[in-house]
Design an enzyme around this catalytic site. Structure first.
Site, short mmCIF file in Angstrom:
data_model
loop_
_atom_site.label_atom_id
_atom_site.label_comp_id
_atom_site.label_asym_id
_atom_site.label_seq_id
_atom_site.Cartn_x
_atom_site.Cartn_y
_atom_site.Cartn_z
N GLY A 1 19.74 5.28 58.77
CA GLY A 1 20.41 6.53 59.12
C GLY A 1 19.81 7.66 58.35
O GLY A 1 18.82 7.49 57.63
N GLY B 1 22.41 13.12 53.64
CA GLY B 1 22.31 14.52 53.28
C GLY B 1 20.97 14.88 52.64
O GLY B 1 20.55 16.02 52.68
N ASP C 1 33.51 14.73 50.17
CA ASP C 1 33.04 14.57 51.56
C ASP C 1 33.60 13.28 52.14
O ASP C 1 32.85 12.45 52.68
CB ASP C 1 31.51 14.61 51.64
CG ASP C 1 31.01 14.90 53.05
OD1 ASP C 1 31.83 15.33 53.89
OD2 ASP C 1 29.82 14.68 53.32
N GLY D 1 17.97 12.85 52.87
CA GLY D 1 16.79 12.27 53.49
C GLY D 1 17.18 11.03 54.26
O GLY D 1 18.35 10.78 54.53
#
Ligand SMILES: *[C@@H]1O[C@H](CO)[C@@H](O)[C@H](O)[C@H]1NC(C)=O
Ligand SMILES: *[C@@H]1O[C@H](CO)[C@@H](O)[C@H](O)[C@H]1NC(C)=O
Ligand SMILES: *[C@@H]1O[C@H](CO)[C@@H](O)[C@H](O)[C@H]1NC(C)=O
Ligand SMILES: *[C@@H]1O[C@H](CO)[C@@H](O)[C@H](O)[C@H]1NC(C)=O
Ligand SMILES: *[C@@H]1O[C@H](CO)[C@@H](O)[C@H](O)[C@H]1NC(C)=O
Ligand SMILES: *[C@@H]1O[C@H](CO)[C@@H](O)[C@H](O)[C@H]1NC(C)=O
Ligand SMILES: *[C@@H]1O[C@H](CO)[C@@H](O)[C@H](O)[C@H]1NC(C)=O
Ligand SMILES: *[C@@H]1O[C@H](CO)[C@@H](O)[C@H](O)[C@H]1NC(C)=O
Length: 909
Positions: free
Chosen positions: A580, A583, A698, A585
């Site tokens: 995936g 944030g 987050d 890389g």
């Protein structure tokens, strides 16, 4: 004397040859099917032109020899090339780009195969259909002739099999035309007629026509109403068109001097477009009081200014725009003006129909590059003929092209030459395929190093060089983000860092980066040492006993370590599998010691913004350890290569499981509750278990990862901040988080920030309960739930994928909990510890339902519609509790794992 005479004769002969070559500069005259070693080239008797074998211009087809020659065909027709193999076979000819060329292809069957089976097939010019050649109708043979301006310096003429019969060709002739002649607004010119106005006379070709057009006399078609006139004098023919002088010496005039001179021809359709070229020269002796002046009319419309032919000198009247004809008939008329004393006159006339070639040829640079590549490897594939990309159904094997629309030249975007027996180096010509995205040269016998230029090709995304015999090291330029490089199976290739080539020039940015990196590694090492020393203190400082098993502790300490970049390359198999994009890389899959799976997050070198966060995450993760937080296995710091190595969680993230995306199964209610509890435990640890306390900042479904038993772990601490360490590296203007999950009362600092995490957590819980989008165009998930709550029907609120299989009491409690977490007013939100207590009770209710049903979920629908137990009477539940039929897609997909924690016993549900 004898000797000098011989020398003189030789000189004369040489001069003669040189002149002949001059005159036919650029001419290509191919006698197709003529074996190269037999009489090639030879001088053709009618034209005096040198015809040669076509072998150098095509790589397929077979030589044939006609058996029947009743017409007494000229020599070029005696042999032919036929194409029993492949659908498309192409000649490749060098031409002058932008110059008009006359192209003639000639076809005579002559029963060469003895089957008396005349063929029918298509003729293509590059990617466009030029003509259908039908020798079943044209039994005595035919020719196609066109005036065409090539768009590149090479031209492909292809024969395409369209039925059972085998295409063939007898001769191919290319002649560059006069500068600036036969220019059209668009399209090329298909010959309809090229005649000179004479009652008799042979065809005129080279040498009479310096461009080798064929001029045919009117012969028997010379109309009885015309009178032929002729001059023996020389006629000046010098203009761009230069028709043969012998043609201009003849002309026709109407016998009735006051009548027009008319030429008619049938028109296929009113849309057909024509270009006309009429050539005039005065070849009669005029008296002083004589005038010859006439207008040219096409279908009654004046075509040009009145013409007064010049004495023994050429005037050419050409179409500037294409002309159309109505009613199936075109009519050209020359009408004398009323001051003319003499009738009109016409010496020669050419009529062409416009043929459009709408499909653009493949980008010329790409074509040159791919042909160079082909030449370097000497690889010959039968499909590698004609235009590489178009027409699409003839695309070369192993290529993919971008073909957005037919008027833009296609570009080569993918080249696959795997398992093609290639030897030698990686061809330099590849760099000229500037739009290439994928390059596959795997499983060949390529040797030499990995060229730097591959790293400079901006479009390249994937390079597969595996299974070759490449050597040397991987150039720096190839170790860039967004480029997937596969090099396994090259035993002589050095993958380790020690043999990496240093970058050629050092610029300011890398220096700054490495200084900063050095600072990080020192900080990390210090922290690491401090942490090792103080481990016991940290454990003591935790309010609740850590929920870490012994095994996990030892695993963590034993394996938490620093890796070199080459180890990272090895672990990830050169970044083969992307998990995936985070944030900072890309996240890649890897294995440590060949068995332990890890997820490796690599800091993009371009991302300077993520740098601070990366450092924060390293610091944080080295301090934090909890079973519900994704743990750090190690890190890599080397030059400007920064990577974090985490434990790998095979079941992906919660978001995928809610959406069912990526083949992820839908999870049932009981497991959802357990996941919610796990996430809550992880957050609680961050808020109060950890010294100093932290906020995640987050929390969202995508940051909740699941292990093989669906145990949840919080990930992505990049935005976490130690909220007791104020001011240090803190940027209060930076709003962290994800839209939809963001606390409306956003607290950048202070203890209250923990309540922001609670808000985000509440949103996660709502998403798990409802499976509604967190934020859509119309509403936020909290608004959606509020609107449904007025209806009071839990079934309307719960994720339909759950199919009503849940204890509605636990569902209500979870919903109330979620709504209180997502309360806009932070003071009304519970702490994570309160959340945990409530969730445990929800779980107990749900588990007791499951034990009642024997843990089986194949139940009648109404089993879960326990609507009598409604805690929140204010929601006014719909007592009818409608349900619907559901497919049980999640039932067998998920192992029902018994993961009850100790201390949880059935409550009073
Ligand atoms: C082909 O040639 C033969 C012999 O010259 C002639 O009789 C016949 O009419 C020709 N056919 C066509 C279609 O021109
Ligand atoms: C052909 O014409 C172009 C412009 O129309 C001119 O630039 C060029 O020099 C000409 N070439 C020759 C050989 O006359
Ligand atoms: C033919 O015409 C051209 C151009 O009009 C002129 O330059 C040339 O001298 C003429 N040639 C002769 C033989 O008159
Ligand atoms: C000659 O042509 C004119 C104009 O078309 C016509 O009026 C006249 O009758 C013609 N004369 C003869 C003898 O055909
Ligand atoms: C032109 O002049 C000649 C004599 O030079 C004469 O015979 C002829 O009729 C004249 N033609 C016209 C149309 O005037
Ligand atoms: C002859 O030409 C003049 C001017 O060029 C024009 O006015 C007149 O109408 C024309 N006559 C005929 C019959 O075309
Ligand atoms: C070309 O693209 C198509 C569709 O995108 C794909 O199926 C095919 O495998 C590609 N071929 C090559 C040689 O990359
Ligand atoms: C790439 O193309 C340019 C011209 O477009 C040419 O000069 C150069 O030689 C080519 N490079 C290779 C390696 O073929």
């Amino acid at each position: 004397m004898k000797n000098s005479l011989g020398l003189l004769l030789l000189l004369v002969a040489i001069i003669h040859i040189v002149r002949a070559q001059d005159q036919q500069a650029g001419f290509i005259s191919l006698d197709c099917g003529l074996p190269a070693n037999e009489q090639s080239p030879y001088e053709e008797s009618f034209t005096g032109l040198r015809f040669s074998s076509d072998e150098k211009f095509i790589r397929s087809g077979k030589n044939g020899l006609i058996r029947e020659n009743p017409e007494g065909y000229a020599k070029p027709y005696e042999t032919l090339r036929y194409f029993p193999d492949g659908i498309r076979n192409c000649y490749n000819l060098n031409v002058e780009k932008g110059r008009t060329h006359l192209i003639v292809a000639r076809f005579v069957y002559g029963n060469y195969d003895g089957f008396d089976l005349k063929p029918k097939f298509d003729l293509y010019l590059g990617p466009n259909l030029w003509a259908t050649v039908d020798l079943q109708t044209e039994v005595n043979g035919t020719a196609e002739e066109i005036l065409h301006i090539p768009t590149s310096n090479s031209l492909q003429i292809c024969l395409v099999k369209t039925g059972e019969t085998i295409p063939l060709i007898s001769a191919l002739e290319l002649r560059p035309m006069g500068n600036g002649s036969y220019i059209t607004k668009s399209g090329s010119l298909n010959l309809l007629s090229r005649r000179y106005l004479s009652k008799s006379g042979s065809d005129l070709r080279y040498m009479k026509d310096i461009y080798d057009r064929t001029w045919v006399s009117y012969g028997a078609r010379f109309w009885t109403g015309w009178t032929q006139i002729y001059t023996a004098l020389e006629v000046n023919n010098s203009n761009n068109y230069a028709p043969p002088k012998d043609a201009l010496k003849n002309a026709a005039i109407p016998t009735n001097a006051s009548a027009p001179l008319t030429i008619e021809w049938p028109s296929g359709s009113p849309r057909d477009q024509y270009y006309l070229y009429a050539h005039f020269a005065e070849i009669q002796d005029l008296q002083a009081n004589d005038t010859r002046e006439f207008n040219i009319l096409l279908n009654g419309e004046v075509f040009s200014d009145p013409i007064i032919p010049k004495k023994l000198d050429i005037t050419t009247v050409q179409s500037v725009t294409p002309k159309t004809c109505q009613e199936g008939e075109c009519s050209l008329q020359l009408k004398r003006t009323n001051r003319s004393t003499l009738p009109p006159l016409l010496n020669a006339l050419e009529i062409y129909a416009v043929i459009q070639f709408p499909q653009s040829e493949t980008n010329e640079i790409d074509v040159i590059a791919i042909k160079n590549i082909e030449a370097v490897y000497g690889s010959s594939r039968i499909s590698w003929q004609g235009d590489p990309c178009v027409p699409q159904h003839f695309i070369w094997d192993g290529l993919n092209c971008s073909n957005t629309n037919i008027s833009t030249p296609p570009r080569i975007i993918s080249l696959n030459l795997s398992s093609s027996g290639l030897t030698g180096n990686i061809a330099a010509a590849i760099q000229n395929l500037t739009q290439l995205e994928k390059l596959d040269l795997s499983n060949n016998s390529l040797t030499g190093g990995l060229p730097e230029f591959l790293g400079k090709m901006k479009s390249l995304l994937v390079i597969n060089l595996s299974g070759n015999n490449l050597s040397g090291s991987i150039p720096q330029a190839l170790q860039k983000k967004g480029l997937e490089l596969f090099v396994e199976g090259n035993p002589r290739l050095c993958l380790s860092d020690s043999c990496r080539k240093p970058p050629k020039k050092k610029v300011l940015v890398p220096i700054v980066a490495s200084v900063a990196s050095a600072a990080i590694v020192i900080a990390v090492l210090i922290l690491f040492l401090v942490l090792r020393k103080r481990k016991s203190t940290i454990v003591e400082g935790i309010h609740q006993p850590p929920r870490m098993s012994m095994e996990e502790v030892t695993f963590a300490n034993k394996n938490r370590r620093r890796f070199t970049y080459s180890e990272v390359l090895q672990m990830t198999n050169n970044f083969q599998r992307v998990l995936g994009k985070g944030g900072f890389g890309m996240v890649y899959h890897g294995t440590v010691n060949g068995r332990e799976q890890v997820a490796i997050k690599v800091l993009s070198q371009s991302s300077t913004q993520g740098y601070k966060e990366f450092k924060a995450e390293v610091d944080l993760l080295l301090r934090v350890h909890h079973t519900n937080l994704v743990s750090l296995v190690g890190y890599c710091y080397e030059g400007d290569h920064l990577a974090l190595i985490y434990e790998f969680l095979p079941n992906g993230d919660l978001k995928q499981h809610l959406s069912g995306k990526g083949g992820k199964s839908i999870i049932n209610w009981s497991i959802r509750l357990q996941i919610a509890l796990d996430a809550a435990l992880g957050l609680e640890y961050l808020h109060i278990g950890c010294i100093p306390p932290m906020v995640h900042r987050d929390v969202k479904t995508a940051n909740i990862l699941l292990d093989e038993n669906f145990k949840a772990k919080l990930a992505d601490f990049g935005l976490s901040r130690s909220f007791q360490v104020r001011g240090e590296s803190y940027d209060s203007t930076l709003v962290a988080g994800t839209p939809g999950y963001l606390d409306p009362e956003y607290f950048p600092t202070s203890r209250l920030a923990a309540k922001s995490d609670v808000y985000s957590y509440g949103i996660v819980l709502l998403a798990m309960i409802t499976n509604q989008p967190v934020i859509s165009e119309k509403y936020h998930i909290t608004e959606w739930v509020s609107s449904k709550l007025n209806g009071g029907d839990i079934i309307e609120i719960m994720d339909p994928n759950l199919c009503g299989v849940y204890d509605s009491n636990s569902a209500w409690r979870a919903l109330e909990l979620a709504m209180s977490c997502a309360d806009p007013c932070s003071s009304k939100r519970p702490t994570m510890s309160q959340v945990i207590n409530e969730l445990k009770e929800c779980l107990v209710c749900e588990n007791s339902r499951m034990s009642k049903t024997g843990g089986m979920e194949y139940q009648e629908m109404n089993i879960s519609l326990d609507t009598s137990v409604v805690p929140g009477a204010r929601y006014g539940l719909n007592p009818m509790g409608q349900t619907r039929f559901c497919e049980w897609q999640f039932l067998n997909a998920i192992p029902i794992v018994d993961r009850w924690r100790k201390g949880l016993t059935a409550g009073n549900c």
